[in-house]
Design an enzyme around this catalytic site. Sequence first.
Site, PDB file in Angstrom:
ATOM      1  N   GLY A   8       0.889  -1.182   0.031  1.00  0.00           N
ATOM      2  CA  GLY A   8      -0.111   0.089  -0.008  1.00  0.00           C
ATOM      3  C   GLY A   8       0.885   1.243   0.177  1.00  0.00           C
ATOM      4  O   GLY A   8       1.789   1.303  -0.615  1.00  0.00           O
ATOM      5  N   CYS A   9       0.372   2.532   0.879  1.00  0.00           N
ATOM      6  CA  CYS A   9       1.127   3.529   0.614  1.00  0.00           C
ATOM      7  C   CYS A   9       2.672   3.213   1.176  1.00  0.00           C
ATOM      8  O   CYS A   9       2.806   2.826   2.452  1.00  0.00           O
ATOM      9  CB  CYS A   9       0.369   4.398   1.757  1.00  0.00           C
ATOM     10  SG  CYS A   9       1.264   6.081   2.013  1.00  0.00           S
ATOM     11  N   PHE A  10       3.728   3.538   0.707  1.00  0.00           N
ATOM     12  CA  PHE A  10       5.058   3.224   0.762  1.00  0.00           C
ATOM     13  C   PHE A  10       5.299   4.389   2.275  1.00  0.00           C
ATOM     14  O   PHE A  10       6.260   3.723   3.039  1.00  0.00           O
ATOM     15  CB  PHE A  10       5.990   3.242  -0.189  1.00  0.00           C
ATOM     16  CG  PHE A  10       5.921   4.444  -1.014  1.00  0.00           C
ATOM     17  CD1 PHE A  10       5.602   5.967  -0.725  1.00  0.00           C
ATOM     18  CD2 PHE A  10       6.666   4.329  -2.491  1.00  0.00           C
ATOM     19  CE1 PHE A  10       5.883   6.971  -1.758  1.00  0.00           C
ATOM     20  CE2 PHE A  10       6.617   5.329  -3.199  1.00  0.00           C
ATOM     21  CZ  PHE A  10       6.213   6.563  -2.848  1.00  0.00           C
ATOM     22  N   TRP A  11       4.801   5.382   2.223  1.00  0.00           N
ATOM     23  CA  TRP A  11       5.140   6.169   3.443  1.00  0.00           C
ATOM     24  C   TRP A  11       4.891   5.330   5.000  1.00  0.00           C
ATOM     25  O   TRP A  11       5.475   5.470   5.712  1.00  0.00           O
ATOM     26  CB  TRP A  11       4.277   7.565   3.189  1.00  0.00           C
ATOM     27  CG  TRP A  11       4.479   8.430   2.278  1.00  0.00           C
ATOM     28  CD1 TRP A  11       5.561   8.523   1.513  1.00  0.00           C
ATOM     29  CD2 TRP A  11       3.868   9.535   1.981  1.00  0.00           C
ATOM     30  NE1 TRP A  11       5.524   9.747   0.692  1.00  0.00           N
ATOM     31  CE2 TRP A  11       4.289   9.970   0.914  1.00  0.00           C
ATOM     32  CE3 TRP A  11       2.444  10.058   2.496  1.00  0.00           C
ATOM     33  CZ2 TRP A  11       3.716  11.361   0.184  1.00  0.00           C
ATOM     34  CZ3 TRP A  11       1.868  11.071   1.802  1.00  0.00           C
ATOM     35  CH2 TRP A  11       2.622  11.589   0.736  1.00  0.00           C
ATOM     36  N   CYS A  12       3.644   4.708   4.539  1.00  0.00           N
ATOM     37  CA  CYS A  12       3.122   4.214   5.844  1.00  0.00           C
ATOM     38  C   CYS A  12       3.928   2.997   6.338  1.00  0.00           C
ATOM     39  O   CYS A  12       3.898   2.660   7.359  1.00  0.00           O
ATOM     40  CB  CYS A  12       1.507   3.879   5.529  1.00  0.00           C
ATOM     41  SG  CYS A  12       0.541   5.311   5.497  1.00  0.00           S
TER      42      CYS A  12
END
Length: 161
Positions: A8-12
């Site tokens: 999913g969101c790579f930041w997370c």
Amino acid sequence: MKAYFAGGCFWCVTPIYKIYGVDSVVCGYSGGDEVAPTYEDVKAQKTGHRETIELTYEPENVTFDKLLDIYFANVDPFDGEGQYIDKGFSYTLAIYYQTEEEREIAASRISALEAESGQKVQVALEPFKSFYPAEEEHQDYYLKNPEAFEKELIESGRKTI
């Protein structure tokens, strides 16, 4: 060694691995055929790439199997549309294996999770092709933008207050 996971969101998912003995975590794109994709194009579903993290690790400090434990504990493996509020192919889950041993370990974990849950696991298991690091502003986002990162975690549903 390196491992490649779309979560999913790579930041997370970046900071999760930093606390488990992984040497480095790089945000980027993998799975598609387009060379040097941009964040805007990946997010707009134009490239066939997923947001992916590249983990560099020493197997004597953390095993591939342990990396999978961390991965499955931090994603919803039954959501085939993306992760949390981030929907679309670029936010779907994938494990990009580099060796037959990695493929076998991941396939076994997926089968066990399906047997335990009675549900179809929505994690693509694909051979690694290439990895393109994301633009600098996406690297270590949680350190560069802690307030925005915290807000993203809460709004996405990954973290409850």
